[in-house]
Motif scaffolding. Structure first.
Motif, PDB file in Angstrom:
ATOM      1  N   VAL A 155       0.809  -1.210   0.000  1.00  0.00           N
ATOM      2  CA  VAL A 155       0.000   0.000   0.000  1.00  0.00           C
ATOM      3  C   VAL A 155       0.846   1.266   0.000  1.00  0.00           C
ATOM      4  O   VAL A 155       0.317   2.360  -0.082  1.00  0.00           O
ATOM      5  N   MET A 156       2.168   1.123   0.089  1.00  0.00           N
ATOM      6  CA  MET A 156       3.026   2.297   0.121  1.00  0.00           C
ATOM      7  C   MET A 156       3.495   2.647  -1.285  1.00  0.00           C
ATOM      8  O   MET A 156       3.693   1.787  -2.132  1.00  0.00           O
TER       9      MET A 156
ATOM     10  N   VAL B 132      13.894   2.204  -5.337  1.00  0.00           N
ATOM     11  CA  VAL B 132      15.193   2.824  -5.096  1.00  0.00           C
ATOM     12  C   VAL B 132      15.590   2.541  -3.654  1.00  0.00           C
ATOM     13  O   VAL B 132      14.997   3.096  -2.720  1.00  0.00           O
ATOM     14  N   PHE B 133      16.567   1.678  -3.458  1.00  0.00           N
ATOM     15  CA  PHE B 133      16.972   1.282  -2.112  1.00  0.00           C
ATOM     16  C   PHE B 133      17.816   2.376  -1.467  1.00  0.00           C
ATOM     17  O   PHE B 133      18.577   3.078  -2.132  1.00  0.00           O
ATOM     18  N   ASP B 134      17.682   2.477  -0.144  1.00  0.00           N
ATOM     19  CA  ASP B 134      18.303   3.601   0.562  1.00  0.00           C
ATOM     20  C   ASP B 134      19.101   3.162   1.778  1.00  0.00           C
ATOM     21  O   ASP B 134      20.173   3.694   2.048  1.00  0.00           O
TER      22      ASP B 134
ATOM     23  N   ALA C   9      20.172  -0.354   4.575  1.00  0.00           N
ATOM     24  CA  ALA C   9      20.208  -1.811   4.718  1.00  0.00           C
ATOM     25  C   ALA C   9      20.846  -2.185   6.051  1.00  0.00           C
ATOM     26  O   ALA C   9      21.775  -1.520   6.522  1.00  0.00           O
ATOM     27  N   ARG C  10      20.325  -3.267   6.640  1.00  0.00           N
ATOM     28  CA  ARG C  10      20.893  -3.771   7.888  1.00  0.00           C
ATOM     29  C   ARG C  10      20.701  -5.282   7.939  1.00  0.00           C
ATOM     30  O   ARG C  10      19.576  -5.768   7.904  1.00  0.00           O
ATOM     31  N   ASN C  11      21.773  -6.000   7.962  1.00  0.00           N
ATOM     32  CA  ASN C  11      21.798  -7.458   7.987  1.00  0.00           C
ATOM     33  C   ASN C  11      20.956  -8.050   6.857  1.00  0.00           C
ATOM     34  O   ASN C  11      21.368  -8.037   5.711  1.00  0.00           O
ATOM     35  N   ALA C  12      19.746  -8.544   7.130  1.00  0.00           N
ATOM     36  CA  ALA C  12      18.947  -9.193   6.089  1.00  0.00           C
ATOM     37  C   ALA C  12      17.751  -8.354   5.660  1.00  0.00           C
ATOM     38  O   ALA C  12      16.795  -8.878   5.093  1.00  0.00           O
ATOM     39  N   LYS C  13      17.799  -7.039   5.914  1.00  0.00           N
ATOM     40  CA  LYS C  13      16.686  -6.176   5.531  1.00  0.00           C
ATOM     41  C   LYS C  13      17.192  -4.954   4.767  1.00  0.00           C
ATOM     42  O   LYS C  13      18.291  -4.455   5.022  1.00  0.00           O
TER      43      LYS C  13
ATOM     44  N   GLN D 202      11.173   5.406   0.167  1.00  0.00           N
ATOM     45  CA  GLN D 202       9.835   5.685   0.689  1.00  0.00           C
ATOM     46  C   GLN D 202       9.579   4.989   2.020  1.00  0.00           C
ATOM     47  O   GLN D 202       8.485   5.067   2.572  1.00  0.00           O
ATOM     48  N   GLY D 203      10.605   4.270   2.525  1.00  0.00           N
ATOM     49  CA  GLY D 203      10.455   3.595   3.805  1.00  0.00           C
ATOM     50  C   GLY D 203       9.904   2.191   3.723  1.00  0.00           C
ATOM     51  O   GLY D 203       9.688   1.546   4.757  1.00  0.00           O
TER      52      GLY D 203
END
Length: 430
Positions: free
Chosen positions: A5-6, A31-33, A35-39, A44-45
């Protein structure tokens, strides 16, 4: 997750300014912004669970805190970043730690060569030294192999689409059937040995054989322990060098540090890249037995073979392998992934799924190749990043970081299972 929905970020700049050769961004339309470990999170969050892990370059996860701390300290101390092949403290630490943690326990004395920043550099160096040592030019390789995109590596790569991008004839390679290529009843090593023994086969004595213990891009085909042992024996009997390409499968991806550890073989040459850099940093090494390390100084070189940030990150990543605990943790995650795959294959038999792979690189091969791509699309819509592999892109591949938290792994597998459910529903309606 709220991904459905985002609003997704626009790719206008990339579509307008970047070459048409771009690939993964067409599958993962955001558009990726962060990252931390597996996420990962986009601009846009929106949150995504990563079952791709940089195509195997992020075995220790995104922004691994232990490794990041070492990198930040090194940079703040004005540590050398670029050094060609000059001696540095960072390189010394990596070499010493690699010797103590990886080589010495196996009884190996391989020399470490830094051929350049990527996997194909490691393969090119391996092919060159094999030909230099033996004085022969032909290299045996295997169906569905993938070894890189530069011309030498591409010549021993099986995929027709990738090969045709070369623009020239690819030569000095002879393809043999990989383990299981003709089914489980055919011993392809016996086939290869027969051809090498027969002076009428038309196959010249090769300089080397290059092989992956598990074929990642080729469709998660895994060679048996016995097959690899036979291959090693034939190479020794014939005076051919054995090159083991562990670029995607090494550094713990299949469970142990090397994907061929359980076969008990000692290749003449081993190619490593991707996760050897620890932090997703460009780094590659070619391991060479001392007796065949006959390079003249500077005979193979490269401007970026001395990436000291890679050395720092790689040295810290090796600390995961000081004890057996990390390997045991991988085993626990491997079992959980296998359980999920078995459940969905049993639940949706109409999809014709077959489980492939081992360790933390497993997947489902489909009778209808298009199912794998569609499954990946559905999963991405629900917040899971995964890719396909195989000659027809028929395998949906799960390859999370080895350090993924168990609750995140369970959440990702839940999305995968829901995606399979939706795919099965679409198949019923078609």
């Amino acid at each position: 997750m709220d991904n459905q929905v985002m609003e997704k970020p626009k790719l206008t700049v990339f579509n307008k300014l970047e070459s048409e050769v771009r690939s993964y961004c067409r599958s993962f339309q955001t558009v990726f912004d962060k990252a931390r470990n597996a996420k990962l999170w986009d601009t846009q969050g929106n949150e995504y669970i990563d079952f791709f892990a940089g195509a195997g370059a992020l075995n220790y996860g995104h922004n691994n805190e232990r490794i990041r701390e070492k990198l930040v300290d090194y940079i703040l101390q004005d540590g050398v970043t670029h050094s060609l092949d000059m001696a540095t403290g960072a390189k010394e630490t990596f070499l010493t730690r690699f010797q103590e943690i990886i080589l010495k326990p196996r009884g190996w004395d391989h020399k470490v060569m830094f051929p350049g920043p990527t996997g194909t550099n490691a393969v090119e160096a391996a092919l060159k030294i094999a030909r230099k040592v033996t004085g022969r030019s032909t290299v045996l390789c295997f169906t569905n192999a993938f070894h890189g995109m530069s011309l030498g590596s591409l010549a021993v790569t099986g995929n027709a689409f990738k090969r045709q991008g070369a623009g020239v004839d690819l030569s000095h390679s002879v393809f043999m059937p990989y383990d299981g290529y003709f089914g489980s009843d055919v011993d392809t090593m016996a086939y290869m040995e027969k051809l090498l023994d027969d002076p009428g086969s038309g196959i010249p004595l090769p300089a080397a054989v290059i092989v992956e213990a598990v074929q990642g891009e080729g469709g998660l085909n895994a060679a048996s322990r016995q097959w690899l042992q036979k291959l090693a024996r034939i190479c020794k009997d014939k005076g051919m060098l054995l090159i083991l390409d562990d670029i995607q499968m090494g550094c713990g991806r299949t469970g142990s540090f090397f994907s061929f550890d359980d076969a008990g073989i000692e290749p003449d040459i081993v190619c490593l890249s991707k996760s050897i850099g620890g932090f997703g940093l460009p780094m590659a090494i070619t391991l060479i037995k001392p007796e065949i390390d006959i390079w003249e100084p500077g005979e193979h070189n490269g401007t970026f073979r001395g990436n000291n940030l890679g050395f720092v990150a790689a040295a810290e990543a090796l600390s995961y392998w000081k004890t057996e605990e990390f390997q045991l943790d991988i085993g626990i995650r491997e079992h959980r992934i296998r359980q999920s795959l078995e459940n969905v294959v049993r639940e949706y038999p109409r999809l014709g799924g077959e489980i492939r792979g081992r360790g933390m690189i497993q997947g489902v091969a489909f009778d209808k190749p298009e199912h794998a791509g569609r499954l990946s699309e559905i999963a991405f819509e629900q917040g899971l990043i995964m890719e396909t592999s195989g000659p027809h892109s028929e395998v949906a591949k799960l390859m999370p970081p080895l350090t993924i938290e168990m609750n995140t792994l369970a959440e990702g597998l839940g999305i995968f299972e829901n995606s399979m459910k939706q795919l099965a529903a679409e198949e019923r309606l078609s």
